[in-house]
Design an enzyme around this catalytic site. Structure first.
Site, PDB file in Angstrom:
ATOM      1  N   LYS A 243      -3.233  -3.363  16.073  1.00 50.38           N
ATOM      2  CA  LYS A 243      -3.985  -2.225  15.137  1.00 50.38           C
ATOM      3  C   LYS A 243      -5.329  -1.845  16.615  1.00 50.38           C
ATOM      4  O   LYS A 243      -5.293  -0.738  16.629  1.00 50.38           O
ATOM      5  CB  LYS A 243      -4.900  -2.663  14.482  1.00 50.38           C
ATOM      6  CG  LYS A 243      -3.564  -3.143  13.109  1.00 50.38           C
ATOM      7  CD  LYS A 243      -2.914  -2.098  12.356  1.00 50.38           C
ATOM      8  CE  LYS A 243      -1.865  -3.075  11.096  1.00 50.38           C
ATOM      9  NZ  LYS A 243      -1.410  -1.700  10.845  1.00 50.38           N
TER      10      LYS A 243
ATOM     11  N   SER B 160      -6.812  -1.059  10.469  1.00 48.45           N
ATOM     12  CA  SER B 160      -7.394  -2.512   9.520  1.00 48.45           C
ATOM     13  C   SER B 160      -8.708  -2.541  10.315  1.00 48.45           C
ATOM     14  O   SER B 160      -9.509  -2.204  11.059  1.00 48.45           O
ATOM     15  CB  SER B 160      -6.979  -3.339  10.273  1.00 48.45           C
ATOM     16  OG  SER B 160      -7.044  -5.039   9.488  1.00 48.45           O
TER      17      SER B 160
ATOM     18  N   TYR C  82      -1.893  -9.938  15.806  1.00 51.28           N
ATOM     19  CA  TYR C  82      -1.616  -8.214  14.205  1.00 51.28           C
ATOM     20  C   TYR C  82      -2.657  -7.472  15.130  1.00 51.28           C
ATOM     21  O   TYR C  82      -2.733  -6.344  14.826  1.00 51.28           O
ATOM     22  CB  TYR C  82      -1.591  -9.139  13.408  1.00 51.28           C
ATOM     23  CG  TYR C  82      -2.012  -8.708  12.188  1.00 51.28           C
ATOM     24  CD1 TYR C  82      -1.100  -7.633  12.198  1.00 51.28           C
ATOM     25  CD2 TYR C  82      -3.773  -8.423  11.316  1.00 51.28           C
ATOM     26  CE1 TYR C  82      -2.121  -6.813  11.317  1.00 51.28           C
ATOM     27  CE2 TYR C  82      -4.022  -8.097  11.280  1.00 51.28           C
ATOM     28  CZ  TYR C  82      -3.062  -6.297  10.176  1.00 51.28           C
ATOM     29  OH  TYR C  82      -4.009  -5.660   9.490  1.00 51.28           O
TER      30      TYR C  82
ATOM     31  N   ASN D 297      -3.342 -14.170   1.547  1.00 49.54           N
ATOM     32  CA  ASN D 297      -4.117 -13.483   1.086  1.00 49.54           C
ATOM     33  C   ASN D 297      -5.032 -14.031  -0.390  1.00 49.54           C
ATOM     34  O   ASN D 297      -4.458 -14.931  -1.466  1.00 49.54           O
ATOM     35  CB  ASN D 297      -3.856 -12.156   1.323  1.00 49.54           C
ATOM     36  CG  ASN D 297      -3.670 -11.380   1.914  1.00 49.54           C
ATOM     37  OD1 ASN D 297      -3.043 -10.901   1.984  1.00 49.54           O
ATOM     38  ND2 ASN D 297      -4.724 -11.093   2.750  1.00 49.54           N
TER      39      ASN D 297
ATOM     40  N   ILE E 242       0.988  -0.840   0.113  1.00 50.45           N
ATOM     41  CA  ILE E 242      -0.227   0.020   0.252  1.00 50.45           C
ATOM     42  C   ILE E 242       0.855   1.150  -0.311  1.00 50.45           C
ATOM     43  O   ILE E 242       0.718   2.134  -0.159  1.00 50.45           O
ATOM     44  CB  ILE E 242      -1.037   0.210   1.236  1.00 50.45           C
ATOM     45  CG1 ILE E 242      -1.810  -1.320   1.245  1.00 50.45           C
ATOM     46  CG2 ILE E 242      -2.371   0.942   1.226  1.00 50.45           C
ATOM     47  CD1 ILE E 242      -2.689  -1.523   2.430  1.00 50.45           C
TER      48      ILE E 242
ATOM     49  N   ASP F  24      15.852   0.712  10.980  1.00 54.86           N
ATOM     50  CA  ASP F  24      14.679  -0.628  11.409  1.00 54.86           C
ATOM     51  C   ASP F  24      13.502   0.732  12.760  1.00 54.86           C
ATOM     52  O   ASP F  24      14.556   1.344  13.823  1.00 54.86           O
ATOM     53  CB  ASP F  24      14.455  -1.143  11.910  1.00 54.86           C
ATOM     54  CG  ASP F  24      13.436  -2.340  12.660  1.00 54.86           C
ATOM     55  OD1 ASP F  24      12.536  -1.858  12.868  1.00 54.86           O
ATOM     56  OD2 ASP F  24      13.646  -4.304  12.427  1.00 54.86           O
TER      57      ASP F  24
ATOM     58  N   ARG G 288     -10.840 -21.669   7.247  1.00 53.92           N
ATOM     59  CA  ARG G 288     -10.086 -21.456   8.095  1.00 53.92           C
ATOM     60  C   ARG G 288     -10.287 -20.740   9.392  1.00 53.92           C
ATOM     61  O   ARG G 288     -11.159 -19.763   9.460  1.00 53.92           O
ATOM     62  CB  ARG G 288      -9.393 -20.160   7.232  1.00 53.92           C
ATOM     63  CG  ARG G 288      -7.540 -19.556   7.889  1.00 53.92           C
ATOM     64  CD  ARG G 288      -7.155 -19.050   6.590  1.00 53.92           C
ATOM     65  NE  ARG G 288      -7.987 -17.690   6.129  1.00 53.92           N
ATOM     66  CZ  ARG G 288      -6.984 -16.929   5.604  1.00 53.92           C
ATOM     67  NH1 ARG G 288      -6.015 -17.123   4.842  1.00 53.92           N
ATOM     68  NH2 ARG G 288      -8.075 -16.014   4.993  1.00 53.92           N
TER      69      ARG G 288
ATOM     70  N   PHE H  59       2.912   2.949   7.046  1.00 54.72           N
ATOM     71  CA  PHE H  59       2.488   2.337   7.672  1.00 54.72           C
ATOM     72  C   PHE H  59       3.576   0.755   7.629  1.00 54.72           C
ATOM     73  O   PHE H  59       2.992  -0.242   8.288  1.00 54.72           O
ATOM     74  CB  PHE H  59       2.746   1.895   5.878  1.00 54.72           C
ATOM     75  CG  PHE H  59       2.133   2.816   4.442  1.00 54.72           C
ATOM     76  CD1 PHE H  59       0.422   2.926   4.510  1.00 54.72           C
ATOM     77  CD2 PHE H  59       2.247   3.883   3.897  1.00 54.72           C
ATOM     78  CE1 PHE H  59      -0.315   3.002   3.889  1.00 54.72           C
ATOM     79  CE2 PHE H  59       1.281   4.839   2.838  1.00 54.72           C
ATOM     80  CZ  PHE H  59       0.435   4.362   3.223  1.00 54.72           C
TER      81      PHE H  59
HETATM   82  N1  UFG Z   1      -9.707 -17.552   1.415  1.00 52.05           N
HETATM   83  C1  UFG Z   1      -9.290 -18.474   0.844  1.00 52.05           C
HETATM   84  N2  UFG Z   1      -8.708 -19.229   0.275  1.00 52.05           N
HETATM   85  C2  UFG Z   1      -7.383 -18.529   0.521  1.00 52.05           C
HETATM   86  C3  UFG Z   1      -7.562 -17.661   0.439  1.00 52.05           C
HETATM   87  C4  UFG Z   1      -8.188 -17.264   1.456  1.00 52.05           C
HETATM   88  O1  UFG Z   1     -10.527 -18.914   0.521  1.00 52.05           O
HETATM   89  O2  UFG Z   1      -6.198 -19.394  -0.265  1.00 52.05           O
HETATM   90  C5  UFG Z   1     -11.220 -16.701   1.390  1.00 52.05           C
HETATM   91  C6  UFG Z   1     -11.034 -16.177   2.815  1.00 52.05           C
HETATM   92  O3  UFG Z   1     -11.510 -17.654   4.107  1.00 52.05           O
HETATM   93  C7  UFG Z   1     -11.437 -14.916   3.471  1.00 52.05           C
HETATM   94  C8  UFG Z   1     -11.715 -14.753   2.391  1.00 52.05           C
HETATM   95  O4  UFG Z   1     -10.552 -15.701   0.833  1.00 52.05           O
HETATM   96  O5  UFG Z   1     -12.835 -15.177   3.053  1.00 52.05           O
HETATM   97  C9  UFG Z   1      -9.961 -13.580   2.336  1.00 52.05           C
HETATM   98  O6  UFG Z   1      -8.865 -14.260   3.069  1.00 52.05           O
HETATM   99  P1  UFG Z   1      -7.907 -12.922   3.070  1.00 52.05           P
HETATM  100  O7  UFG Z   1      -6.941 -13.203   3.695  1.00 52.05           O
HETATM  101  O8  UFG Z   1      -7.333 -12.305   1.257  1.00 52.05           O
HETATM  102  O9  UFG Z   1      -7.944 -11.578   4.006  1.00 52.05           O
HETATM  103  P2  UFG Z   1      -8.668 -11.583   5.448  1.00 52.05           P
HETATM  104  O10 UFG Z   1     -10.897 -10.917   5.608  1.00 52.05           O
HETATM  105  O11 UFG Z   1      -8.886 -13.286   6.117  1.00 52.05           O
HETATM  106  O12 UFG Z   1      -7.627 -10.907   6.161  1.00 52.05           O
HETATM  107  C10 UFG Z   1      -7.062  -9.351   5.943  1.00 52.05           C
HETATM  108  C11 UFG Z   1      -6.384  -9.223   6.012  1.00 52.05           C
HETATM  109  C12 UFG Z   1      -5.756  -9.134   7.396  1.00 52.05           C
HETATM  110  C13 UFG Z   1      -6.837  -8.215   8.224  1.00 52.05           C
HETATM  111  C14 UFG Z   1      -7.811  -8.970   8.073  1.00 52.05           C
HETATM  112  C15 UFG Z   1      -9.007  -8.522   9.272  1.00 52.05           C
HETATM  113  O13 UFG Z   1      -5.267  -9.705   5.167  1.00 52.05           O
HETATM  114  O14 UFG Z   1      -4.783  -8.408   7.500  1.00 52.05           O
HETATM  115  O15 UFG Z   1      -8.796  -9.063   6.431  1.00 52.05           O
HETATM  116  O16 UFG Z   1     -10.439  -9.180   8.874  1.00 52.05           O
HETATM  117  F1  UFG Z   1      -6.784  -8.938  10.012  1.00 52.05           F
END
Ligand code: UFG
Length: 348
Positions: free
Chosen positions: A160, A131, A156, A205, A18, A64, A301, A87
């Site tokens: 925040k 977040s 994490y 992600n 970002i 750092d 997950r 950030f």
């Molecule tokens: N997902 C899958 N398969 C994958 C990865 C993700 O099905 O391989 C699904 C997850 O279960 C979720 C969605 O895709 O339903 C989004 O998952 P992400 O990991 O991309 O994002 P998250 O919403 O879990 O996490 C994000 C940020 C985190 C933050 C969080 C807050 O990456 O840093 O939002 O809700 F903490």
């Protein structure tokens, strides 16, 4: 050559995902940008890419921010900052569960050092990366800034929440101004395909996992859970294009510099206001890329919430900012970025 007439902005973590997109937007709006990044999850080459896009090489310092001596020396030699966008932080949920102290030390010490520098060297304005994780699973949707902060689900997320509290209690006392921006799910890449998300190792992600699967780096995508209480059973998030997100930072900086803030600590949700399920994201990707994605439905997950999307009316009304890019544009830019990465690694 762009004239720097808007002021000087320090961007910590400016080589990151970002951060780098925000540096580009700042430079294009006439701000002079200085980056501090320890490159723990980014690459020095990103600074070259920024220069390629904007024609301006930002000043870059590698150190750092948990090191107070170095941070102090930086403030000592940069006495004309108009503001800071902070950030720099660790952001992997799973990693934070495995080593919480590493997360608390990194994310909190760096913020405290930035605030100490701001106090000692009279820098007033700070934009902080927060977040939507602070809301956990909200009781009602769309989620507003006034929704209750839920017990953190990971160290994490807790960093925040704690960072927001540190800011809340510090700004008034020291005469500072802060805007905390609560990001929903940033995705996509710059239209030049010169900068984008560079996950190290296996992506956590969704979108980088999709593009890496489509390009052949991963065998298949695991869709985590199809028994959620959502129309198609898969979890819902508010995905937002990283360039839309970056632009909101410029609006926030301008708001502080021009004295437009309504209090010394403001919070805004940054999302599109629309939720998409995992299957809808996959469909969008397949449509824009013309590729069939190999995926399998697996167990949920652990730690995932069911559904969340933003109420963006505060950011729309107060900041005059609105996300512009669609889910298809997010997927297409993410795919073009993956293709560009594949091309550049084939050249090596
Ligand atoms: N997902 C899958 N398969 C994958 C990865 C993700 O099905 O391989 C699904 C997850 O279960 C979720 C969605 O895709 O339903 C989004 O998952 P992400 O990991 O991309 O994002 P998250 O919403 O879990 O996490 C994000 C940020 C985190 C933050 C969080 C807050 O990456 O840093 O939002 O809700 F903490």
């Amino acid at each position: 050559m762009t004239q720097y007439n808007m002021g000087k902005i320090l961007v910590t973590g400016g080589a990151g995902y970002i951060g780098s997109h925000t540096v580009v937007e700042l430079q294009q709006q006439g701000f002079e940008v200085i980056i501090i990044d320890n490159l723990s999850n980014s690459h020095a080459g990103v600074v070259d890419r920024i220069a390629e896009i904007t024609g301006i090489r930002p000043e870059f310092h590698r150190f750092d921010l948990i090191d107070w001596k170095e941070t102090k020396a930086f403030f000592e030699s940069h006495r004309d900052l108009s503001g800071i966008i902070h950030f720099a932080a660790f952001k992997a949920v799973g990693e934070s569960v495995e080593d919480p102290l590493r997360y608390y030390r990194n994310n909190l010490d760096s913020l405290i050092n930035i605030l100490q520098g701001m106090k000692d060297y009279k820098v007033k304005n700070l934009v902080f990366s927060s977040s939507c994780t602070v809301y956990g699973q909200p009781d009602s949707l769309p989620v507003k800034e006034t929704s209750p902060i839920k017990e953190a689900w990971s160290p994490y997320g807790n960093t925040k929440q704690m960072s927001e509290q540190i800011l809340r209690f510090s700004v008034g006392t020291y005469g500072l101004k802060t805007i905390a921006l609560r990001y929903f799910n940033p995705t996509g890449a710059h239209e030049s395909a010169l900068i984008g998300e560079l996950p190290i190792g296996i992506p956590n992600n969704l979108v980088p996992f999709i593009t890496q699967t489509a390009i052949g780096k991963r065998e298949f995508l695991r869709v985590f859970g199809s028994d959620y209480d959502t129309p198609d059973g898969t979890a819902i998030r508010d995905y937002i294009h990283v360039v839309d997100l970056a632009k909101a930072h410029i609006v926030a900086v301008n708001r502080m510099i021009s004295g437009g803030t309504k209090s010394d600590f403001e919070i805004f949700n940054l999302g599109t206001g629309n939720g998409f399920s995992v299957l809808e994201v996959i469909r969008s990707f397949e449509k824009v890329s013309g590729k069939k994605l190999n995926y399998r439905i697996v167990e949920r997950r652990s730690g995932d919430i069911e559904k969340v999307w933003a109420d963006t009316s505060l950011a729309n009304g107060e900041l005059g900012w609105k996300s512009e890019k669609s889910i298809d544009e997010m997927m297409l830019s993410a795919w073009n970025w993956e293709l560009a990465l594949a091309k550049s690694s084939a050249k090596k």
